[in-house]
Design a protein around this motif. Structure first.
Motif, PDB file in Angstrom:
ATOM      1  N   ALA A 153       0.823  -1.208   0.000  1.00 17.73           N
ATOM      2  CA  ALA A 153       0.000   0.000   0.000  1.00 17.73           C
ATOM      3  C   ALA A 153       0.859   1.260   0.000  1.00 17.73           C
ATOM      4  CB  ALA A 153      -0.931  -0.003   1.198  1.00 17.73           C
ATOM      5  N   SER A 154       2.123   1.129   0.341  1.00 18.11           N
ATOM      6  CA  SER A 154       3.048   2.268   0.311  1.00 18.11           C
ATOM      7  C   SER A 154       3.848   2.326  -0.986  1.00 18.11           C
ATOM      8  CB  SER A 154       4.009   2.186   1.498  1.00 18.11           C
ATOM      9  OG  SER A 154       4.792   0.998   1.427  1.00 18.11           O
ATOM     10  N   SER A 155       3.528   1.448  -1.936  1.00 17.08           N
ATOM     11  CA  SER A 155       4.273   1.394  -3.191  1.00 17.08           C
ATOM     12  C   SER A 155       4.062   2.664  -4.019  1.00 17.08           C
ATOM     13  CB  SER A 155       3.822   0.179  -4.018  1.00 17.08           C
ATOM     14  OG  SER A 155       4.428   0.202  -5.296  1.00 17.08           O
ATOM     15  N   PRO A 156       5.105   3.118  -4.725  1.00 23.28           N
ATOM     16  CA  PRO A 156       4.936   4.252  -5.649  1.00 23.28           C
ATOM     17  C   PRO A 156       4.230   3.849  -6.940  1.00 23.28           C
ATOM     18  CG  PRO A 156       7.191   3.447  -5.751  1.00 23.28           C
ATOM     19  CD  PRO A 156       6.515   2.687  -4.635  1.00 23.28           C
ATOM     20  N   ASN A 157       3.937   2.560  -7.124  1.00 22.80           N
ATOM     21  CA  ASN A 157       3.336   2.026  -8.340  1.00 22.80           C
ATOM     22  C   ASN A 157       1.874   1.665  -8.056  1.00 22.80           C
ATOM     23  OD1 ASN A 157       2.490   0.410 -10.514  1.00 22.80           O
ATOM     24  ND2 ASN A 157       4.541  -0.413 -10.850  1.00 22.80           N
ATOM     25  N   VAL A 158       0.935   2.346  -8.707  1.00 26.88           N
ATOM     26  CA  VAL A 158      -0.480   2.132  -8.435  1.00 26.88           C
ATOM     27  C   VAL A 158      -0.937   0.724  -8.821  1.00 26.88           C
ATOM     28  CG1 VAL A 158      -1.389   2.997 -10.642  1.00 26.88           C
ATOM     29  CG2 VAL A 158      -2.763   3.223  -8.541  1.00 26.88           C
ATOM     30  N   ASP A 159      -0.271   0.100  -9.806  1.00 24.74           N
ATOM     31  CA  ASP A 159      -0.619  -1.282 -10.163  1.00 24.74           C
ATOM     32  C   ASP A 159      -0.331  -2.220  -9.000  1.00 24.74           C
ATOM     33  OD1 ASP A 159      -1.332  -0.354 -12.642  1.00 24.74           O
ATOM     34  OD2 ASP A 159       0.418  -1.138 -13.693  1.00 24.74           O
ATOM     35  N   VAL A 160       0.805  -2.002  -8.347  1.00 26.38           N
ATOM     36  CA  VAL A 160       1.155  -2.810  -7.170  1.00 26.38           C
ATOM     37  C   VAL A 160       0.150  -2.562  -6.050  1.00 26.38           C
ATOM     38  CG1 VAL A 160       2.904  -3.177  -5.383  1.00 26.38           C
ATOM     39  CG2 VAL A 160       3.601  -2.892  -7.769  1.00 26.38           C
ATOM     40  N   TYR A 161      -0.234  -1.300  -5.866  1.00 22.10           N
ATOM     41  CA  TYR A 161      -1.228  -0.953  -4.843  1.00 22.10           C
ATOM     42  C   TYR A 161      -2.521  -1.724  -5.082  1.00 22.10           C
ATOM     43  CZ  TYR A 161      -3.957   2.044  -1.675  1.00 22.10           C
ATOM     44  OH  TYR A 161      -4.730   2.518  -0.642  1.00 22.10           O
ATOM     45  N   ALA A 162      -2.955  -1.769  -6.339  1.00 21.47           N
ATOM     46  CA  ALA A 162      -4.214  -2.442  -6.676  1.00 21.47           C
ATOM     47  C   ALA A 162      -4.138  -3.937  -6.399  1.00 21.47           C
ATOM     48  CB  ALA A 162      -4.565  -2.185  -8.137  1.00 21.47           C
ATOM     49  N   ILE A 163      -3.008  -4.571  -6.751  1.00 16.21           N
ATOM     50  CA  ILE A 163      -2.850  -6.006  -6.483  1.00 16.21           C
ATOM     51  C   ILE A 163      -2.840  -6.257  -4.974  1.00 16.21           C
ATOM     52  CG2 ILE A 163      -1.265  -7.971  -6.710  1.00 16.21           C
ATOM     53  CD1 ILE A 163      -0.421  -6.761  -9.439  1.00 16.21           C
ATOM     54  N   SER A 164      -2.176  -5.370  -4.243  1.00 14.59           N
ATOM     55  CA  SER A 164      -2.164  -5.455  -2.785  1.00 14.59           C
ATOM     56  C   SER A 164      -3.581  -5.391  -2.230  1.00 14.59           C
ATOM     57  CB  SER A 164      -1.321  -4.305  -2.221  1.00 14.59           C
ATOM     58  OG  SER A 164      -1.585  -4.066  -0.866  1.00 14.59           O
ATOM     59  N   ALA A 165      -4.379  -4.461  -2.743  1.00 11.70           N
ATOM     60  CA  ALA A 165      -5.762  -4.311  -2.291  1.00 11.70           C
ATOM     61  C   ALA A 165      -6.588  -5.548  -2.630  1.00 11.70           C
ATOM     62  CB  ALA A 165      -6.376  -3.065  -2.922  1.00 11.70           C
ATOM     63  N   ALA A 166      -6.332  -6.129  -3.805  1.00 12.80           N
ATOM     64  CA  ALA A 166      -7.062  -7.340  -4.213  1.00 12.80           C
ATOM     65  C   ALA A 166      -6.756  -8.493  -3.271  1.00 12.80           C
ATOM     66  CB  ALA A 166      -6.688  -7.702  -5.645  1.00 12.80           C
ATOM     67  N   GLN A 167      -5.502  -8.611  -2.832  1.00 10.38           N
ATOM     68  CA  GLN A 167      -5.155  -9.667  -1.878  1.00 10.38           C
ATOM     69  C   GLN A 167      -5.858  -9.459  -0.540  1.00 10.38           C
ATOM     70  OE1 GLN A 167      -0.538 -10.118  -2.959  1.00 10.38           O
ATOM     71  NE2 GLN A 167      -1.163 -11.511  -1.334  1.00 10.38           N
ATOM     72  N   VAL A 168      -5.965  -8.205  -0.129  1.00 12.33           N
ATOM     73  CA  VAL A 168      -6.669  -7.912   1.120  1.00 12.33           C
ATOM     74  C   VAL A 168      -8.144  -8.292   0.991  1.00 12.33           C
ATOM     75  CG1 VAL A 168      -7.453  -6.055   2.651  1.00 12.33           C
ATOM     76  CG2 VAL A 168      -5.065  -6.128   1.891  1.00 12.33           C
ATOM     77  N   LYS A 169      -8.766  -7.907  -0.113  1.00 12.11           N
ATOM     78  CA  LYS A 169     -10.178  -8.271  -0.329  1.00 12.11           C
ATOM     79  C   LYS A 169     -10.353  -9.785  -0.290  1.00 12.11           C
ATOM     80  CE  LYS A 169     -13.918  -8.281  -3.739  1.00 12.11           C
ATOM     81  NZ  LYS A 169     -13.991  -9.765  -3.754  1.00 12.11           N
ATOM     82  N   LYS A 170      -9.480 -10.509  -0.979  1.00 12.79           N
ATOM     83  CA  LYS A 170      -9.576 -11.964  -1.000  1.00 12.79           C
ATOM     84  C   LYS A 170      -9.390 -12.523   0.409  1.00 12.79           C
ATOM     85  CE  LYS A 170     -10.089 -15.832  -3.255  1.00 12.79           C
ATOM     86  NZ  LYS A 170     -11.382 -16.145  -3.912  1.00 12.79           N
ATOM     87  N   GLY A 171      -8.461 -11.938   1.154  1.00 14.65           N
ATOM     88  CA  GLY A 171      -8.240 -12.391   2.525  1.00 14.65           C
ATOM     89  C   GLY A 171      -9.467 -12.195   3.400  1.00 14.65           C
ATOM     90  N   ILE A 172     -10.177 -11.085   3.224  1.00 17.24           N
ATOM     91  CA  ILE A 172     -11.402 -10.835   3.991  1.00 17.24           C
ATOM     92  C   ILE A 172     -12.485 -11.828   3.579  1.00 17.24           C
ATOM     93  CG2 ILE A 172     -13.239  -9.153   4.415  1.00 17.24           C
ATOM     94  CD1 ILE A 172     -11.081  -6.956   4.129  1.00 17.24           C
ATOM     95  N   ASP A 173     -12.578 -12.113   2.287  1.00 10.25           N
ATOM     96  CA  ASP A 173     -13.539 -13.116   1.819  1.00 10.25           C
ATOM     97  C   ASP A 173     -13.256 -14.486   2.443  1.00 10.25           C
ATOM     98  OD1 ASP A 173     -14.878 -11.299   0.188  1.00 10.25           O
ATOM     99  OD2 ASP A 173     -13.658 -11.758  -1.575  1.00 10.25           O
ATOM    100  N   ILE A 174     -11.974 -14.850   2.490  1.00 12.31           N
ATOM    101  CA  ILE A 174     -11.583 -16.126   3.098  1.00 12.31           C
ATOM    102  C   ILE A 174     -11.914 -16.127   4.586  1.00 12.31           C
ATOM    103  CG2 ILE A 174      -9.573 -17.539   3.740  1.00 12.31           C
ATOM    104  CD1 ILE A 174      -8.375 -16.779   0.995  1.00 12.31           C
ATOM    105  N   SER A 175     -11.680 -15.004   5.256  1.00 13.44           N
ATOM    106  CA  SER A 175     -11.997 -14.891   6.675  1.00 13.44           C
ATOM    107  C   SER A 175     -13.479 -15.148   6.908  1.00 13.44           C
ATOM    108  CB  SER A 175     -11.615 -13.497   7.183  1.00 13.44           C
ATOM    109  OG  SER A 175     -12.028 -13.322   8.522  1.00 13.44           O
ATOM    110  N   LYS A 176     -14.328 -14.582   6.066  1.00 15.26           N
ATOM    111  CA  LYS A 176     -15.771 -14.804   6.225  1.00 15.26           C
ATOM    112  C   LYS A 176     -16.105 -16.279   5.997  1.00 15.26           C
ATOM    113  CE  LYS A 176     -20.364 -13.285   4.847  1.00 15.26           C
ATOM    114  NZ  LYS A 176     -21.181 -12.374   4.031  1.00 15.26           N
ATOM    115  N   LYS A 177     -15.504 -16.888   4.966  1.00 12.67           N
ATOM    116  CA  LYS A 177     -15.758 -18.301   4.675  1.00 12.67           C
ATOM    117  C   LYS A 177     -15.381 -19.197   5.857  1.00 12.67           C
ATOM    118  CE  LYS A 177     -13.858 -20.116   0.905  1.00 12.67           C
ATOM    119  NZ  LYS A 177     -12.862 -20.808   0.045  1.00 12.67           N
TER     120      LYS A 177
END
Length: 435
Positions: A153-177
């Protein structure tokens, strides 16, 4: 397949037993301060160190003997689930923790990674439903992939930021499951390597944006979570933004995140920050932000994160005093973020190490209970600050005085009489209460 076929279920046999595959002090049903020991000590096994760590270090190759590894990555991942739940049941631990990269191979791209995660966590859920073993917390590994070389999330590259955010979303989905209660943010590379090319304010604001999006997403999918931040001052980055408990709490306050976040405090990280474990727990507790702990210990002679299993009774006693004063860890627990030493390479050493840690925390719990019941430390502190019980002190604490009044009082003081703290005796008395 049985992966630990030479190990029976670990039982409590008392301090006089010669059986190394038995608890000497951890008796889950023993009542301490009105609750069974297992309720005070919600132990969790760290998936990464226990089932992934191979014994390699910067100076040598892997030493650990593990019978679940194969040449097929998904087969190995499934084997680890089988081995893990066999281990949890035989050890008698009811919780576990993992990073996404611990449990499933990344594959060739993010979509393949998510598909692999779905397959493995579906299998995990089957095991959890069958055994009753629960997920203490999970997290997204946003540091080991080479794309995170400059942070997530501190990356200077917005593409990296987006992939980081996608992993967080997936992690929250897994947590709910999987019915998780907590989700950890450990900023593995959220910091800077070189101050000269870094905009700290921009990077911290981007991290806060991700955290707020995570909170919003849990509400959207109706999954109640406590988010935990795990402070660490350095390593792998030269300076990491979540330096210690106080720094992290300042960040949470600045970005209005205190309502949804608490801290996951690790012993070894506290040492790297120049603090004791109990200091960090106390700071978090003072802000009602003590969520969970990573139970390990460092080596003061070594300047890195050694992640040793906790075996120091003095330390665990002081830690358990803070946890008991906190009313327990609530939805959190005691996660053994610890790895066997490189020379402890046999598979059975995984049991011996966890037994040692669990016995040490059990002894710490009982010693902490004795100290609290004795009232010694509470009375010590009450006496030390007793001068604030006089008229001037009471007005000060009630906000009923000012600089003029204090100056008038100060001018009336003819002689200041401080008391000796008797520090040496205090520490000796603590030894008596522990041992």
């Amino acid at each position: 397949m049985e992966f630990f076929n030479n190990i029976e279920k670990i039982k409590y046999e008392g301090p006089k037993t010669d059986n190394i595959f038995a608890f000497h002090h951890y008796n889950p049903e023993e009542v301490v301060l009105g609750k069974p020991m297992k309720e005070h000590l919600k132990f969790a096994v760290a998936y990464w160190h226990t089932f992934n760590q191979d014994g390699s270090d910067p100076f040598g190759k892997a030493t650990n003997i593990r019978n679940w590894n194969t040449k097929d990555l998904m087969e190995t991942a499934k084997n680890k689930v089988d081995a893990a739940f066999e281990f949890f049941e035989k050890l008698g631990v009811e919780y576990f923790c993992f990073h996404d990269m611990d449990v499933a191979p990344f594959g060739n791209n993010l979509e393949e990674f998510f598909n692999n995660l779905d397959a493995i966590t579906d299998y995990m859920k089957e095991k959890m439903d069958k055994t009753g073993i629960k997920l203490l917390w999970n997290t997204a590994d946003r540091h080991s992939n080479p794309i995170y070389v400059n942070g997530a999330a501190s990356s200077p590259n917005v593409d990296v930021y987006a992939i980081s955010a996608a992993q967080v979303k997936k992690g929250i989905d897994i947590s709910k499951k999987l019915g998780g209660k907590n989700f950890v943010f450990w900023g593995g590379r959220e910091g800077y390597e070189c101050f000269l090319n870094t905009d700290i304010k921009f990077e911290e604001e981007n991290i806060a944006r991700l955290y707020k999006m995570a909170v919003a997403y849990t509400k959207k999918i109706n999954h109640k979570l406590t988010f935990l931040i795990e402070p660490k001052p350095k390593e792998p980055m030269a300076h990491q933004y979540d330096f210690d408990a106080a720094t992290t709490l300042a960040f949470l306050q600045r970005y209005d995140l205190m309502e949804d976040f608490k801290l996951n405090i690790e012993a070894n990280h506290a040492m790297l920050a120049g603090h004791t474990f109990e200091h960090e727990l106390n700071i978090a507790r003072n802000y009602n932000a003590l969520g969970s702990i990573d139970a390990n210990q460092g080596d003061s002679l070594l300047g890195w994160d050694t992640d040793e299993f906790p075996t120091n009774i003095y330390d665990t006693t002081l830690v358990m005093i803070e946890i008991l004063k906190n009313g327990g860890l609530h939805d959190g627990g005691i996660n053994f973020d610890a790895k066997v030493r490189r020379s402890s390479f046999e598979q059975e050493d995984l049991f011996l190490a966890h037994i040692a840690g669990m016995d040490t925390y059990a002894r710490g719990l009982k010693a902490a209970a004795r100290i609290i019941e004795s009232g010694y430390l509470d009375n010590l502190k009450k006496d030390r600050y007793s001068s604030y019980e006089n008229e001037v002190g009471k007005k000060l604490l009630n906000g009923e005085t000012n600089l003029e009044d204090l100056t008038e009082y100060a001018l009336s003081v003819k002689e200041v009489k401080n008391k000796s703290s008797h520090i040496e005796y205090v520490k000796s008395k603590l030894n008596d209460l522990i041992y």
